[in-house]
Design a protein around this motif. Structure first.
Motif, PDB file in Angstrom:
ATOM      1  N   LEU A  93       0.812  -1.060  -0.072  1.00 38.05           N
ATOM      2  CA  LEU A  93      -0.069  -0.070   0.054  1.00 38.05           C
ATOM      3  C   LEU A  93       0.709   1.090   0.173  1.00 38.05           C
ATOM      4  O   LEU A  93       0.611   2.365  -0.825  1.00 38.05           O
ATOM      5  N   ILE A  94       1.931   1.508   0.834  1.00 35.98           N
ATOM      6  CA  ILE A  94       2.779   2.488   0.925  1.00 35.98           C
ATOM      7  C   ILE A  94       3.406   2.720  -0.453  1.00 35.98           C
ATOM      8  O   ILE A  94       3.632   3.710  -0.906  1.00 35.98           O
ATOM      9  N   LYS A  95       3.981   1.470  -1.033  1.00 38.74           N
ATOM     10  CA  LYS A  95       4.530   1.699  -2.506  1.00 38.74           C
ATOM     11  C   LYS A  95       3.670   2.058  -3.360  1.00 38.74           C
ATOM     12  O   LYS A  95       4.056   3.101  -4.221  1.00 38.74           O
ATOM     13  N   ARG A  96       2.411   1.697  -3.268  1.00 35.91           N
ATOM     14  CA  ARG A  96       1.399   2.168  -4.184  1.00 35.91           C
ATOM     15  C   ARG A  96       1.049   3.643  -4.380  1.00 35.91           C
ATOM     16  O   ARG A  96       1.107   4.443  -5.148  1.00 35.91           O
ATOM     17  N   LEU A  97       1.080   4.041  -2.861  1.00 31.02           N
ATOM     18  CA  LEU A  97       0.912   5.555  -2.835  1.00 31.02           C
ATOM     19  C   LEU A  97       1.915   6.428  -3.255  1.00 31.02           C
ATOM     20  O   LEU A  97       1.748   7.283  -3.875  1.00 31.02           O
ATOM     21  N   ALA A  98       3.226   5.929  -2.957  1.00 28.15           N
ATOM     22  CA  ALA A  98       4.418   6.635  -3.509  1.00 28.15           C
ATOM     23  C   ALA A  98       4.428   6.558  -5.008  1.00 28.15           C
ATOM     24  O   ALA A  98       4.521   7.849  -5.676  1.00 28.15           O
ATOM     25  N   ILE A  99       4.254   5.578  -5.813  1.00 34.38           N
ATOM     26  CA  ILE A  99       4.264   5.686  -7.266  1.00 34.38           C
ATOM     27  C   ILE A  99       2.978   6.369  -7.628  1.00 34.38           C
ATOM     28  O   ILE A  99       3.219   6.956  -8.713  1.00 34.38           O
ATOM     29  N   ASN A 100       1.911   6.275  -7.069  1.00 26.93           N
ATOM     30  CA  ASN A 100       0.827   7.103  -7.673  1.00 26.93           C
ATOM     31  C   ASN A 100       0.983   8.511  -7.141  1.00 26.93           C
ATOM     32  O   ASN A 100      -0.048   9.543  -7.297  1.00 26.93           O
ATOM     33  N   GLU A 101       2.150   9.030  -6.504  1.00 23.43           N
ATOM     34  CA  GLU A 101       2.495  10.369  -6.215  1.00 23.43           C
ATOM     35  C   GLU A 101       1.259  10.948  -5.263  1.00 23.43           C
ATOM     36  O   GLU A 101       1.144  12.216  -4.981  1.00 23.43           O
ATOM     37  N   LYS A 102       0.750   9.943  -4.539  1.00 24.04           N
ATOM     38  CA  LYS A 102       0.039  10.425  -3.195  1.00 24.04           C
ATOM     39  C   LYS A 102       0.730  10.493  -2.018  1.00 24.04           C
ATOM     40  O   LYS A 102       0.237  11.075  -0.959  1.00 24.04           O
ATOM     41  N   LEU A 103       1.842  10.023  -1.822  1.00 24.63           N
ATOM     42  CA  LEU A 103       2.846  10.310  -0.999  1.00 24.63           C
ATOM     43  C   LEU A 103       4.172  10.345  -1.267  1.00 24.63           C
ATOM     44  O   LEU A 103       4.617   9.619  -2.289  1.00 24.63           O
ATOM     45  N   ASP A 104       4.911  11.211  -0.818  1.00 30.81           N
ATOM     46  CA  ASP A 104       6.410  11.531  -1.355  1.00 30.81           C
ATOM     47  C   ASP A 104       7.259  10.080  -0.927  1.00 30.81           C
ATOM     48  O   ASP A 104       7.224   9.440   0.155  1.00 30.81           O
ATOM     49  N   PHE A 105       8.298  10.143  -1.774  1.00 25.72           N
ATOM     50  CA  PHE A 105       9.127   8.895  -1.676  1.00 25.72           C
ATOM     51  C   PHE A 105       9.703   8.754  -0.284  1.00 25.72           C
ATOM     52  O   PHE A 105      10.048   7.599   0.086  1.00 25.72           O
ATOM     53  N   ASP A 106      10.305   9.949   0.177  1.00 23.99           N
ATOM     54  CA  ASP A 106      11.199   9.892   1.489  1.00 23.99           C
ATOM     55  C   ASP A 106      10.250   9.546   2.425  1.00 23.99           C
ATOM     56  O   ASP A 106      10.527   8.579   3.579  1.00 23.99           O
ATOM     57  N   THR A 107       8.961   9.942   2.479  1.00 25.99           N
ATOM     58  CA  THR A 107       8.001   9.418   3.745  1.00 25.99           C
ATOM     59  C   THR A 107       7.808   8.037   3.700  1.00 25.99           C
ATOM     60  O   THR A 107       7.495   7.295   4.352  1.00 25.99           O
ATOM     61  N   ALA A 108       7.547   7.453   2.305  1.00 24.20           N
ATOM     62  CA  ALA A 108       7.034   6.147   2.235  1.00 24.20           C
ATOM     63  C   ALA A 108       8.478   5.377   2.681  1.00 24.20           C
ATOM     64  O   ALA A 108       7.922   4.195   3.250  1.00 24.20           O
ATOM     65  N   LYS A 109       9.542   5.562   2.401  1.00 24.09           N
ATOM     66  CA  LYS A 109      10.951   4.970   2.784  1.00 24.09           C
ATOM     67  C   LYS A 109      10.842   4.951   4.330  1.00 24.09           C
ATOM     68  O   LYS A 109      10.955   3.773   5.174  1.00 24.09           O
ATOM     69  N   ILE A 110      10.374   6.100   5.176  1.00 19.64           N
ATOM     70  CA  ILE A 110      10.498   6.150   6.599  1.00 19.64           C
ATOM     71  C   ILE A 110       9.340   5.148   7.154  1.00 19.64           C
ATOM     72  O   ILE A 110       9.735   4.348   8.071  1.00 19.64           O
ATOM     73  N   LEU A 111       8.168   5.193   6.502  1.00 18.03           N
ATOM     74  CA  LEU A 111       6.945   4.424   6.986  1.00 18.03           C
ATOM     75  C   LEU A 111       7.206   3.010   6.744  1.00 18.03           C
ATOM     76  O   LEU A 111       6.980   2.306   7.755  1.00 18.03           O
ATOM     77  N   ILE A 112       7.899   2.745   5.710  1.00 17.73           N
ATOM     78  CA  ILE A 112       8.389   1.189   5.321  1.00 17.73           C
ATOM     79  C   ILE A 112       9.250   0.797   6.357  1.00 17.73           C
ATOM     80  O   ILE A 112       9.182  -0.317   7.191  1.00 17.73           O
ATOM     81  N   SER A 113      10.339   1.404   6.570  1.00 17.00           N
ATOM     82  CA  SER A 113      11.370   1.387   7.561  1.00 17.00           C
ATOM     83  C   SER A 113      11.040   0.942   9.080  1.00 17.00           C
ATOM     84  O   SER A 113      11.306  -0.089   9.764  1.00 17.00           O
ATOM     85  N   GLU A 114       9.850   1.924   9.439  1.00 18.19           N
ATOM     86  CA  GLU A 114       9.415   1.958  10.805  1.00 18.19           C
ATOM     87  C   GLU A 114       8.607   0.461  10.896  1.00 18.19           C
ATOM     88  O   GLU A 114       8.372   0.002  12.055  1.00 18.19           O
ATOM     89  N   TYR A 115       8.010   0.385  10.041  1.00 19.48           N
ATOM     90  CA  TYR A 115       7.015  -0.727  10.120  1.00 19.48           C
ATOM     91  C   TYR A 115       7.946  -1.969  10.105  1.00 19.48           C
ATOM     92  O   TYR A 115       7.418  -2.798  10.906  1.00 19.48           O
ATOM     93  N   LYS A 116       8.624  -2.039   9.267  1.00 16.44           N
ATOM     94  CA  LYS A 116       9.824  -3.430   9.305  1.00 16.44           C
ATOM     95  C   LYS A 116      10.491  -3.281  10.769  1.00 16.44           C
ATOM     96  O   LYS A 116      10.514  -4.437  11.149  1.00 16.44           O
ATOM     97  N   LYS A 117      10.998  -2.332  11.472  1.00 19.61           N
ATOM     98  CA  LYS A 117      11.525  -2.290  12.511  1.00 19.61           C
ATOM     99  C   LYS A 117      10.639  -2.667  13.656  1.00 19.61           C
ATOM    100  O   LYS A 117      10.978  -3.594  14.444  1.00 19.61           O
ATOM    101  N   ALA A 118       9.150  -2.188  13.582  1.00 23.22           N
ATOM    102  CA  ALA A 118       7.928  -2.788  14.653  1.00 23.22           C
ATOM    103  C   ALA A 118       7.982  -4.179  14.523  1.00 23.22           C
ATOM    104  O   ALA A 118       7.727  -4.741  15.753  1.00 23.22           O
ATOM    105  N   ARG A 119       7.858  -4.684  13.335  1.00 22.45           N
ATOM    106  CA  ARG A 119       7.597  -6.095  13.028  1.00 22.45           C
ATOM    107  C   ARG A 119       8.858  -7.031  13.701  1.00 22.45           C
ATOM    108  O   ARG A 119       8.532  -8.079  14.202  1.00 22.45           O
ATOM    109  N   LYS A 120      10.024  -6.447  13.606  1.00 23.00           N
ATOM    110  CA  LYS A 120      11.163  -7.409  13.847  1.00 23.00           C
ATOM    111  C   LYS A 120      11.241  -7.222  15.415  1.00 23.00           C
ATOM    112  O   LYS A 120      11.685  -8.082  16.207  1.00 23.00           O
ATOM    113  N   ASP A 121      10.725  -6.128  16.243  1.00 26.11           N
ATOM    114  CA  ASP A 121      10.989  -6.136  17.617  1.00 26.11           C
ATOM    115  C   ASP A 121       9.617  -6.979  18.268  1.00 26.11           C
ATOM    116  O   ASP A 121       9.847  -7.164  19.210  1.00 26.11           O
ATOM    117  N   LYS A 122       8.816  -7.588  17.612  1.00 29.39           N
ATOM    118  CA  LYS A 122       7.775  -8.221  17.997  1.00 29.39           C
ATOM    119  C   LYS A 122       8.417  -9.697  18.496  1.00 29.39           C
ATOM    120  O   LYS A 122       9.232 -10.279  18.090  1.00 29.39           O
TER     121      LYS A 122
END
Length: 99
Positions: free
Chosen positions: A70-99
């Motif tokens: 979803l985040i990647k799709r929003l970035a590709i469709n220019e609904k979300l800027d690329f840098d924000t998308a990278k941050i959201l994905i990074s934080e999501y992965k970090k949160a999943r790893k911490d579980k």
């Protein structure tokens, strides 16, 4: 394969994407020919193709990581800027790893 079933990779493509794919195929994959048909430059067509490739890859990722897709799709469709998308994905992965 049934005609009713749409392959997963096509699920995120819109009518414009499908039209581009059709022109791409009928032009035997010639980006130069497609640029001529659309009346745009080669780099413009290359960028369009790159975005289409990304959409298809996201479709492949969606089953495994729907949030990231979803985040990647929003970035590709220019609904979300690329840098924000990278941050959201990074934080999501970090949160999943911490579980």
């Amino acid at each position: 394969m049934s005609v009713d079933v749409i392959p997963e990779w096509m699920a995120n493509l819109d009518d414009e994407d499908m039209s581009f794919i059709k022109k791409f195929i009928t032009a035997s994959g010639s980006l130069k020919e497609i640029a001529h048909q659309y009346g745009v430059t080669y780099p413009t067509v290359r960028l369009r193709l790159d975005k289409l490739i990304q959409k298809i890859q996201i479709g492949d990722d969606a089953a495994n990581e729907p949030y990231i897709a979803l985040i990647k799709r929003l970035a590709i469709n220019e609904k979300l800027d690329f840098d924000t998308a990278k941050i959201l994905i990074s934080e999501y992965k970090k949160a999943r790893k911490d579980k």
